[in-house]
Motif scaffolding. Structure first.
Motif, mmCIF file in Angstrom:
data_model
loop_
_atom_site.group_PDB
_atom_site.id
_atom_site.type_symbol
_atom_site.label_atom_id
_atom_site.label_comp_id
_atom_site.label_asym_id
_atom_site.label_seq_id
_atom_site.Cartn_x
_atom_site.Cartn_y
_atom_site.Cartn_z
ATOM 1 N N ILE A 1 -1.351 -0.420 -0.541
ATOM 2 C CA ILE A 1 -1.248 -0.110 -1.964
ATOM 3 C C ILE A 1 -0.212 -1.005 -2.629
ATOM 4 N N ALA A 2 0.887 -1.258 -1.945
ATOM 5 C CA ALA A 2 1.922 -2.130 -2.510
ATOM 6 C C ALA A 2 1.405 -3.540 -2.765
ATOM 7 N N LEU A 3 0.363 -3.947 -2.033
ATOM 8 C CA LEU A 3 -0.202 -5.291 -2.182
ATOM 9 C C LEU A 3 -1.461 -5.300 -3.043
ATOM 10 N N ALA A 4 -1.806 -4.170 -3.648
ATOM 11 C CA ALA A 4 -2.998 -4.102 -4.486
ATOM 12 C C ALA A 4 -3.002 -5.141 -5.613
ATOM 13 N N PRO A 5 -1.862 -5.426 -6.271
ATOM 14 C CA PRO A 5 -1.886 -6.448 -7.321
ATOM 15 C C PRO A 5 -2.286 -7.839 -6.823
ATOM 16 N N VAL A 6 -2.031 -8.118 -5.552
ATOM 17 C CA VAL A 6 -2.465 -9.408 -4.991
ATOM 18 C C VAL A 6 -3.987 -9.480 -4.999
ATOM 19 N N ALA B 1 -7.749 -13.354 -16.029
ATOM 20 C CA ALA B 1 -7.249 -13.011 -14.699
ATOM 21 C C ALA B 1 -6.117 -11.994 -14.787
ATOM 22 N N LEU B 2 -5.243 -12.162 -15.780
ATOM 23 C CA LEU B 2 -4.115 -11.253 -15.923
ATOM 24 C C LEU B 2 -4.566 -9.830 -16.247
ATOM 25 N N ALA B 3 -5.571 -9.695 -17.102
ATOM 26 C CA ALA B 3 -6.065 -8.360 -17.461
ATOM 27 C C ALA B 3 -6.588 -7.632 -16.229
ATOM 28 N N VAL B 4 -7.333 -8.327 -15.388
ATOM 29 C CA VAL B 4 -7.877 -7.710 -14.178
ATOM 30 C C VAL B 4 -6.756 -7.347 -13.205
ATOM 31 N N ALA B 5 -5.790 -8.241 -13.044
ATOM 32 C CA ALA B 5 -4.692 -7.981 -12.118
ATOM 33 C C ALA B 5 -3.810 -6.832 -12.589
ATOM 34 N N THR B 6 -3.627 -6.710 -13.907
ATOM 35 C CA THR B 6 -2.779 -5.641 -14.437
ATOM 36 C C THR B 6 -3.294 -4.268 -14.036
ATOM 37 N N GLY B 7 -4.616 -4.117 -13.980
ATOM 38 C CA GLY B 7 -5.177 -2.836 -13.563
ATOM 39 C C GLY B 7 -4.740 -2.443 -12.167
ATOM 40 N N ARG B 8 -4.522 -3.410 -11.300
ATOM 41 C CA ARG B 8 -4.110 -3.089 -9.927
ATOM 42 C C ARG B 8 -2.603 -2.855 -9.836
ATOM 43 N N VAL B 9 -1.843 -3.343 -10.798
ATOM 44 C CA VAL B 9 -0.429 -2.984 -10.864
ATOM 45 C C VAL B 9 -0.291 -1.485 -11.111
ATOM 46 N N VAL C 1 -2.135 0.812 -10.037
ATOM 47 C CA VAL C 1 -2.368 1.539 -8.790
ATOM 48 C C VAL C 1 -1.051 1.819 -8.075
ATOM 49 N N VAL C 2 -0.173 0.822 -8.050
ATOM 50 C CA VAL C 2 1.122 0.992 -7.394
ATOM 51 C C VAL C 2 1.941 2.064 -8.112
ATOM 52 N N LEU C 3 1.935 2.023 -9.438
ATOM 53 C CA LEU C 3 2.681 3.020 -10.210
ATOM 54 C C LEU C 3 2.118 4.421 -9.992
ATOM 55 N N ALA C 4 0.801 4.528 -9.870
ATOM 56 C CA ALA C 4 0.168 5.840 -9.712
ATOM 57 C C ALA C 4 0.535 6.506 -8.398
ATOM 58 N N CYS C 5 0.808 5.708 -7.373
ATOM 59 C CA CYS C 5 1.096 6.257 -6.041
ATOM 60 C C CYS C 5 2.594 6.391 -5.788
ATOM 61 N N ARG C 6 3.370 6.457 -6.848
ATOM 62 C CA ARG C 6 4.828 6.510 -6.705
ATOM 63 C C ARG C 6 5.278 7.796 -6.017
ATOM 64 N N ARG C 7 6.486 7.766 -5.557
ATOM 65 C CA ARG C 7 7.070 8.919 -4.883
ATOM 66 C C ARG C 7 7.083 10.135 -5.812
ATOM 67 N N GLY D 1 6.923 -0.603 -7.851
ATOM 68 C CA GLY D 1 6.121 -0.571 -9.060
ATOM 69 C C GLY D 1 6.786 -1.312 -10.197
ATOM 70 N N ALA D 2 8.095 -1.114 -10.365
ATOM 71 C CA ALA D 2 8.826 -1.806 -11.432
ATOM 72 C C ALA D 2 8.804 -3.311 -11.207
ATOM 73 N N GLY D 3 8.906 -3.718 -9.944
ATOM 74 C CA GLY D 3 8.867 -5.150 -9.641
ATOM 75 C C GLY D 3 7.556 -5.793 -10.047
ATOM 76 N N TRP D 4 6.442 -5.113 -9.745
ATOM 77 C CA TRP D 4 5.138 -5.653 -10.125
ATOM 78 C C TRP D 4 4.963 -5.681 -11.646
ATOM 79 N N VAL D 5 5.506 -4.679 -12.332
ATOM 80 C CA VAL D 5 5.429 -4.685 -13.796
ATOM 81 C C VAL D 5 6.192 -5.883 -14.355
ATOM 82 N N VAL D 6 7.366 -6.166 -13.805
ATOM 83 C CA VAL D 6 8.148 -7.316 -14.252
ATOM 84 C C VAL D 6 7.379 -8.615 -14.009
#
Length: 252
Positions: A34-39, A142-150, A152-158, A181-186
């Motif tokens: 999940i942490a690598l979903a944005p890749v 490409a950015l719009a598609v990748a943002t959707g996977r960012v 995913v990381v936020l949704a699975c937060r602690r 999640g914050a790192g991927w948003v940045v």
């Protein structure tokens, strides 16, 4: 699980590409994937941008190319995210208790709320991709598609529980550190500066609004359905991509 194994697992989960992940997946492995979903989102986004460029370059109209690109993304992801959007909207539209909403989501049919959500999301994404093609904003696609996977990381937060009776939700929920999640948003916001060169502010605003709206929608669905599920993740992805693509296509 190594990072390479995590990427393979993420690709096998999020695409139809013939990549095989580990046979046995525990929560630690799921967390890495999940942490690598944005890749994976970046790979899908690059493919979508390349297809859109090729279609318009071959003489296809921008609206047709945009629609075909959205269809190709659906095929590459097994239609899971669109299905999740449809199921989640039908569940929200039921106005019943969480148990009833989850039952509707598992029924397999498409109700009026789900159908309306699919039409809206596919339509907006298609027209937005068409506008981005006309403007030559290939990186923005490409950015719009990748943002959707960012998202995913936020949704699975602690602290986010899995919905009762959902194996995938239970596996991936409550696995992600807020820092990841914050790192991927940045990263997404930083890349967004390049998405609309003539208006450098527009990309970060579009991405921020996209992530914010999707995060609020996921928070509501988690509360409404009693936890996180694969349908909620799919809905969050499609909401984020739709809003991001629409925002990035604006004239500025």
């Amino acid at each position: 699980m190594t990072r390479a194994a995590g990427i393979r697992l993420a690709v096998s989960w999020l695409t139809v590409l013939p990549v095989r992940g580990p046979d046995d997946v525990d929560r630690a492995g799921a967390s890495r994937a999940i942490a690598l979903a944005p890749v994976v989102g970046a790979l899908l986004g690059a493919g979508a941008a390349a297809l859109l460029w090729a279609l318009t370059g071959a003489g296809a109209s921008a609206p047709l190319a945009g629609l075909v690109t959205v269809a190709a993304l659906a095929l590459l992801t097994r239609g899971m995210h669109l299905d999740g959007l449809s199921d989640a909207m039908d569940g929200l539209g039921s106005y019943g208790p969480p148990e009833r909403a989850r039952q509707i989501m598992k029924s397999g049919g498409v109700g009026p709320f789900g159908a309306a959500a699919l039409i809206f999301a596919i339509g907006v994404q298609s027209f937005a991709f068409a506008a981005l093609a006309d403007a030559g904003r290939w990186f923005a696609v490409a950015l719009a598609v990748a943002t959707g996977r960012v998202v995913v990381v936020l949704a699975c937060r602690r602290g986010v529980p899995g919905a009762p009776g959902t194996a995938f939700g239970a596996l991936v929920s409550d696995t992600q550190s807020p820092l990841i999640g914050a790192g991927w948003v940045v990263v997404a916001l930083s890349c967004a500066v390049l998405a609309v060169p003539e208006h450098p502010w527009l990309g970060p605003v579009a991405v921020a609004v996209s992530v914010g709206i999707a995060a609020l929608a996921i928070r509501h669905m988690v509360r409404r359905f009693g936890g996180l599920s694969g349908d909620v993740l799919g809905a969050g992805i499609e909401i984020s991509v739709t809003v991001a693509a629409a925002g990035l296509s604006l004239a500025g």
